[in-house]
Design a protein around this motif. Structure first.
Motif, PDB file in Angstrom:
ATOM      1  N   LYS A  33     -16.332  19.544  -1.535  1.00 58.86           N
ATOM      2  CA  LYS A  33     -15.240  19.958  -0.658  1.00 58.86           C
ATOM      3  C   LYS A  33     -14.255  20.883  -1.368  1.00 58.86           C
ATOM      4  O   LYS A  33     -13.685  21.780  -0.749  1.00 58.86           O
ATOM      5  N   ALA A  34     -14.048  20.667  -2.664  1.00 60.77           N
ATOM      6  CA  ALA A  34     -13.154  21.540  -3.430  1.00 60.77           C
ATOM      7  C   ALA A  34     -13.694  22.970  -3.441  1.00 60.77           C
ATOM      8  O   ALA A  34     -12.950  23.933  -3.236  1.00 60.77           O
TER       9      ALA A  34
ATOM     10  N   TYR B 203      -9.451  16.383   2.279  1.00 54.88           N
ATOM     11  CA  TYR B 203      -9.940  16.380   0.895  1.00 54.88           C
ATOM     12  C   TYR B 203      -9.388  15.193   0.114  1.00 54.88           C
ATOM     13  O   TYR B 203     -10.107  14.553  -0.659  1.00 54.88           O
ATOM     14  N   GLN B 204      -8.134  14.883   0.316  1.00 57.03           N
ATOM     15  CA  GLN B 204      -7.482  13.808  -0.436  1.00 57.03           C
ATOM     16  C   GLN B 204      -8.001  12.412  -0.083  1.00 57.03           C
ATOM     17  O   GLN B 204      -7.721  11.451  -0.789  1.00 57.03           O
TER      18      GLN B 204
ATOM     19  N   GLN C 152     -11.227  11.699   0.095  1.00 53.17           N
ATOM     20  CA  GLN C 152     -12.559  11.529  -0.484  1.00 53.17           C
ATOM     21  C   GLN C 152     -12.513  10.592  -1.692  1.00 53.17           C
ATOM     22  O   GLN C 152     -11.583  10.641  -2.492  1.00 53.17           O
TER      23      GLN C 152
ATOM     24  N   HIS D 161     -16.907  11.443  -6.275  1.00 57.63           N
ATOM     25  CA  HIS D 161     -16.694  12.643  -7.090  1.00 57.63           C
ATOM     26  C   HIS D 161     -17.583  13.780  -6.601  1.00 57.63           C
ATOM     27  O   HIS D 161     -17.181  14.952  -6.604  1.00 57.63           O
TER      28      HIS D 161
ATOM     29  N   THR E 210      -9.879  16.773  -8.882  1.00 59.91           N
ATOM     30  CA  THR E 210      -9.309  15.455  -8.575  1.00 59.91           C
ATOM     31  C   THR E 210      -8.700  15.533  -7.179  1.00 59.91           C
ATOM     32  O   THR E 210      -8.618  16.617  -6.571  1.00 59.91           O
ATOM     33  N   THR E 211      -8.239  14.403  -6.665  1.00 64.97           N
ATOM     34  CA  THR E 211      -7.660  14.392  -5.317  1.00 64.97           C
ATOM     35  C   THR E 211      -6.361  15.191  -5.239  1.00 64.97           C
ATOM     36  O   THR E 211      -5.899  15.513  -4.147  1.00 64.97           O
TER      37      THR E 211
ATOM     38  N   GLU F 139     -18.483  14.327  -3.546  1.00 68.45           N
ATOM     39  CA  GLU F 139     -17.861  14.882  -2.351  1.00 68.45           C
ATOM     40  C   GLU F 139     -16.636  15.723  -2.706  1.00 68.45           C
ATOM     41  O   GLU F 139     -16.380  16.756  -2.083  1.00 68.45           O
ATOM     42  N   LEU F 140     -15.883  15.281  -3.711  1.00 65.43           N
ATOM     43  CA  LEU F 140     -14.719  16.048  -4.156  1.00 65.43           C
ATOM     44  C   LEU F 140     -15.143  17.430  -4.628  1.00 65.43           C
ATOM     45  O   LEU F 140     -14.520  18.440  -4.281  1.00 65.43           O
TER      46      LEU F 140
END
Length: 203
Positions: free
Chosen positions: A123-124, A111-112, A114, A117, A158-159, A119-120
């Motif tokens: 995946k989040a 995840y980190q 990516q 935004h 956010t990441t 994709e974030l």
């Protein structure tokens, strides 16, 4: 390493503060688990056919060396940084019915990385649905504050959205599962395989 053996189904909707201890299991179940990890570790470390140890040494990229396996005992970080070390740890966690911890940690690592935004967000939400929400298929054990913070940032992640949770899970593995792994029969077998002393590579 994301298979779901039938024997794990009844455990999928449970969150564990720690892994199930071997003493909590019947002798029959422990025997089944040992056979299971021996088969997996054999597949992981053994040549595709029954060639000699010399053949295995010529194909060192296929399996870890004795030095590699020895270094895994230095720290959890060292173990997870090695492809086969991480795979072996996954096998061990499956045998203790808590593979959700390493799977969550791995998902957070991915995840980190990516940058988009979109994709974030995707995946989040996927991580939340799989590991965080109440009665998630692979729910990890988190305190209310950490879980609530994640829930509130899902609309604009956010990441670092899962960083606190990832650190908690890492600490849990480092202080509980990892020491048991290093003192386990599985790790001992790994050391023997790497030194060419195990039946796993002699058969």
């Amino acid at each position: 390493m994301r298979e779901n053996p039938a024997e794990l189904i009844s455990f999928q909707n449970m969150a564990f503060t720690d892994c199930m201890k071997p003493t909590d299991l019947s002798a029959e179940r422990k025997g089944l688990m040992r056979k299971n990890w021996r088969n997996r570790i054999g597949f992981l470390l053994k040549s595709n056919s029954s060639h000699s140890i010399l053949h295995l040494k010529r194909n060192r990229s296929y399996r870890p060396t004795a030095d590699d396996v020895s270094q895994w005992a230095q720290s959890l970080d060292t173990l997870l940084s090695h492809k086969y070390g991480k795979a072996a740890f996954c096998i061990f966690l499956k045998s203790e019915f808590c593979e959700e911890n390493i799977e969550f940690w791995t998902a957070c690592e991915d995840y980190q990385t990516q940058t988009s935004h979109k994709e974030l967000v995707s995946k989040a939400n996927s991580i939340y649905e799989q590991f965080i929400k109440n009665e998630a298929p692979k729910e990890i054990n988190l305190d209310f504050h950490t879980k609530n913070t994640i829930t509130q940032c899902l609309h604009d992640p956010t990441t670092t959205s899962f960083l606190a949770a990832q650190r908690k899970v890492y600490s849990l593995m480092e202080n509980n599962s990892y020491p048991r792994f290093i003192h386990s029969d599985l790790y001992r077998e790994l050391c023997e395989v790497a030194r060419g002393e195990s039946k796993l590579i002699k058969s």
